[in-house]
Design a protein around this motif. Structure first.
Motif, short mmCIF file in Angstrom:
data_model
loop_
_atom_site.label_atom_id
_atom_site.label_comp_id
_atom_site.label_asym_id
_atom_site.label_seq_id
_atom_site.Cartn_x
_atom_site.Cartn_y
_atom_site.Cartn_z
N ARG A 1 0.83 -1.20 0.00
CA ARG A 1 0.00 0.00 0.00
C ARG A 1 0.87 1.26 0.00
NH1 ARG A 1 -2.57 -3.90 -0.24
NH2 ARG A 1 -1.85 -3.47 -2.35
N ASP A 2 1.94 1.24 0.79
CA ASP A 2 2.82 2.41 0.87
C ASP A 2 3.45 2.72 -0.48
OD1 ASP A 2 2.22 2.63 3.53
OD2 ASP A 2 4.10 1.74 4.25
N LYS A 3 3.78 1.67 -1.24
CA LYS A 3 4.43 1.85 -2.54
C LYS A 3 3.43 1.98 -3.68
CE LYS A 3 8.69 1.59 -1.11
NZ LYS A 3 9.61 2.74 -1.25
N ASN A 4 2.12 1.94 -3.33
CA ASN A 4 1.06 2.05 -4.35
C ASN A 4 1.24 0.97 -5.42
OD1 ASN A 4 -1.25 3.09 -5.56
ND2 ASN A 4 -0.08 4.50 -6.85
N LEU A 5 1.47 -0.26 -4.96
CA LEU A 5 1.68 -1.38 -5.87
C LEU A 5 0.51 -2.36 -5.77
CD1 LEU A 5 5.46 -2.07 -5.16
CD2 LEU A 5 4.49 -1.01 -7.21
N HIS A 6 0.29 -3.09 -6.86
CA HIS A 6 -0.74 -4.12 -6.91
C HIS A 6 -0.08 -5.49 -6.91
CE1 HIS A 6 -3.67 -1.01 -7.91
NE2 HIS A 6 -2.84 -0.58 -8.85
N THR A 7 -0.79 -6.47 -6.36
CA THR A 7 -0.31 -7.85 -6.46
C THR A 7 -1.44 -8.71 -7.01
OG1 THR A 7 -1.05 -8.55 -4.25
CG2 THR A 7 1.16 -7.56 -4.42
N VAL A 8 -1.06 -9.70 -7.80
CA VAL A 8 -2.07 -10.63 -8.31
C VAL A 8 -2.59 -11.48 -7.16
CG1 VAL A 8 -0.56 -12.57 -8.92
CG2 VAL A 8 -2.59 -12.09 -10.30
N CYS A 9 -1.80 -11.59 -6.09
CA CYS A 9 -2.22 -12.33 -4.91
C CYS A 9 -3.56 -11.81 -4.39
CB CYS A 9 -1.17 -12.21 -3.80
SG CYS A 9 0.55 -12.29 -4.36
N ILE B 1 1.92 -5.35 -12.40
CA ILE B 1 2.20 -4.02 -12.92
C ILE B 1 1.14 -3.59 -13.94
CG2 ILE B 1 4.67 -4.22 -12.47
CD1 ILE B 1 5.08 -4.84 -15.45
N LEU B 2 1.26 -2.36 -14.39
CA LEU B 2 0.38 -1.81 -15.44
C LEU B 2 -1.05 -1.59 -14.96
CD1 LEU B 2 1.73 -3.96 -18.41
CD2 LEU B 2 2.01 -1.48 -18.16
N GLY B 3 -1.21 -1.40 -13.65
CA GLY B 3 -2.52 -1.08 -13.11
C GLY B 3 -3.28 -2.31 -12.64
N ALA B 4 -4.52 -2.09 -12.22
CA ALA B 4 -5.35 -3.17 -11.69
C ALA B 4 -6.61 -3.41 -12.52
CB ALA B 4 -5.75 -2.85 -10.25
N VAL B 5 -6.69 -2.79 -13.70
CA VAL B 5 -7.85 -2.96 -14.58
C VAL B 5 -7.41 -3.64 -15.86
CG1 VAL B 5 -9.69 -1.79 -15.84
CG2 VAL B 5 -8.94 -0.89 -13.63
N CYS B 6 -8.01 -4.78 -16.17
CA CYS B 6 -7.65 -5.59 -17.34
C CYS B 6 -8.58 -5.30 -18.50
CB CYS B 6 -7.71 -7.06 -16.96
SG CYS B 6 -7.16 -8.20 -18.26
N THR B 7 -8.05 -5.32 -19.72
CA THR B 7 -8.87 -5.07 -20.90
C THR B 7 -9.62 -6.33 -21.35
OG1 THR B 7 -6.93 -5.48 -22.30
CG2 THR B 7 -7.45 -3.18 -21.77
N ARG B 8 -9.34 -7.45 -20.71
CA ARG B 8 -10.01 -8.70 -21.09
C ARG B 8 -10.93 -9.17 -19.96
NH1 ARG B 8 -5.07 -11.99 -24.17
NH2 ARG B 8 -4.43 -10.20 -25.45
N ALA B 9 -12.00 -9.85 -20.32
CA ALA B 9 -12.97 -10.33 -19.34
C ALA B 9 -13.03 -11.85 -19.38
CB ALA B 9 -14.35 -9.74 -19.64
N CYS B 10 -11.94 -12.49 -18.96
CA CYS B 10 -11.91 -13.95 -18.92
C CYS B 10 -12.89 -14.46 -17.87
CB CYS B 10 -10.50 -14.44 -18.63
SG CYS B 10 -9.30 -14.01 -19.91
N CYS C 1 -11.45 -15.33 -14.14
CA CYS C 1 -10.55 -14.40 -13.44
C CYS C 1 -11.30 -13.32 -12.68
CB CYS C 1 -9.60 -13.77 -14.45
SG CYS C 1 -8.36 -12.71 -13.69
N ALA C 2 -10.82 -13.04 -11.45
CA ALA C 2 -11.47 -12.06 -10.57
C ALA C 2 -10.93 -10.66 -10.74
CB ALA C 2 -11.32 -12.49 -9.12
N VAL C 3 -9.89 -10.46 -11.56
CA VAL C 3 -9.33 -9.13 -11.75
C VAL C 3 -10.35 -8.24 -12.46
CG1 VAL C 3 -7.51 -7.81 -12.90
CG2 VAL C 3 -6.96 -9.98 -11.80
N LYS C 4 -10.43 -6.99 -12.02
CA LYS C 4 -11.40 -6.04 -12.56
C LYS C 4 -11.18 -5.83 -14.06
CE LYS C 4 -11.93 -2.42 -10.06
NZ LYS C 4 -11.66 -1.09 -9.43
N THR C 5 -12.28 -5.75 -14.80
CA THR C 5 -12.23 -5.54 -16.25
C THR C 5 -12.77 -4.16 -16.61
OG1 THR C 5 -12.59 -7.90 -16.63
CG2 THR C 5 -13.01 -6.42 -18.48
N PRO D 1 -8.45 0.64 -18.95
CA PRO D 1 -7.45 1.21 -18.03
C PRO D 1 -7.15 2.67 -18.36
CG PRO D 1 -6.73 -0.90 -18.97
CD PRO D 1 -7.92 -0.46 -19.76
N THR D 2 -6.89 3.43 -17.30
CA THR D 2 -6.49 4.83 -17.48
C THR D 2 -5.09 5.06 -16.92
OG1 THR D 2 -7.50 5.40 -15.34
CG2 THR D 2 -8.85 5.64 -17.32
#
Length: 313
Positions: free
Chosen positions: A40-48, A70-79, A82-86, A89-90
């Protein structure tokens, strides 16, 4: 092959009940809390966190390892698995590679995994940020091994070349499911494009091990699992991981079967017989699970094969 498929009836729908061996041990000790605060301090995301990995408490709380996303937490694909937000990305943070490298140094990691959301909105698919992250970690921590886990980056060879020129220690790209189920499970990606991606990576950097992961329990047959193994080996993939698919939310594709630990053991044995340098297989195995052990095992196997070749010549 016998099926482990206990069920219960709820109204008119039949659900597959989660077996006992999938119970997860929670460990929110100081190591877990400290690593979470660092991210959180480093403003980083983890796939975990973003993908709701079942091993997060073991990896963060006991092994002090994490997979940076890396490259944010919003994915351009909707598999559908997968639980990652679709969405669209901005975010494109060019300072992110240095922050990741800073965290790797603070954690004193011996092995680091760097993955990313799919960025189909970018011409290079995010390859440049990937490559810069590898180089930044290498500058700070020259003895840390680096594993990258990208999307297919649009299947564009120049994007892959940009990443491979940074010379990661291992290239990981997931096949995810069997050929027949790919159109239903994965968005935009194709089975053959993933195989081609893995083959080209090996051609570009023959000394860099390649790796791929398969999740099972989506309705595939035993024969189809073995076909994936053969296809990966035909494209010179060195390492394979096999894990149980777990439905992250009710909106995602449902589990069709829970495989037993015995079945996973048989699959690992078959994979090793087919020529993989290492195979991790188990109900809670994920692509990055015990990644440090996988890369070490693969290195030992390459050394053994090299010694055998020298003896023959």
């Amino acid at each position: 092959m016998t099926s482990c498929k206990p069920t219960l009836q709820t109204g008119k729908k039949e659900h597959v009940r989660k077996p006992e061996w999938l119970k997860i041990k929670l460990n929110t000790n100081d190591e877990y809390k400290g690593l979470k605060k660092l991210m959180r301090d480093k403003n980083l995301h983890t796939v975990c966190e973003e993908a709701r990995c079942p091993n997060i408490h073991e990896c963060w709380g006991e092994r002090r390892t994490a997979t940076f996303m890396i490259l944010g937490a919003v994915c351009t694909r909707a598999c559908r698995f997968c639980a990652v937000k679709t969405g669209l990305p901005t975010e494109l943070d060019l300072e992110e590679p240095e922050r990741v490298a800073d965290s790797v140094e603070l954690m004193n990691l011996k092995h680091v995994v760097v993955t990313a959301v799919a960025r189909d909105d970018l011409k290079d698919g995010g390859a440049n940020v990937f490559a810069e992250t590898v180089r930044a970690i290498r500058r700070r921590m020259p003895f840390t091994s680096i594993e990258v886990l990208p999307s297919d980056m649009g299947g564009i060879e120049e994007n892959l070349q940009l990443l491979m020129d940074a010379k990661p220690d291992i290239l990981n790209h997931n096949i995810e499911t069997v050929r027949r189920l790919t159109p239903r499970v994965r968005a935009r990606a194709t089975y053959d494009r993933s195989l081609e991606f893995l083959r080209r990576a090996k051609e570009m950097q023959p000394d860099v091990p390649t790796k791929s992961s398969l999740m099972i329990g989506l309705g595939e047959t035993w024969e189809e699992i073995l076909e994936v193994m053969d296809d990966l080996r035909a494209n010179n993939v060195d390492i394979m991981t096999i894990g149980q698919y777990l439905q992250p939310t009710k909106k995602h594709i449902a589990v069709q079967k829970y495989y037993s630990p015995l079945e996973f053991g048989k699959l690992r044995k078959i994979a090793m017989e087919k020529g993989f340098s290492h195979c991790e297989a188990g109900p809670l195995v994920r692509s990055s699970y015990h990644a440090d052990e996988q890369v070490n095992a693969a290195a030992k196997e390459r050394q053994r094969q090299g010694e055998q070749t020298s003896e023959i010549s």
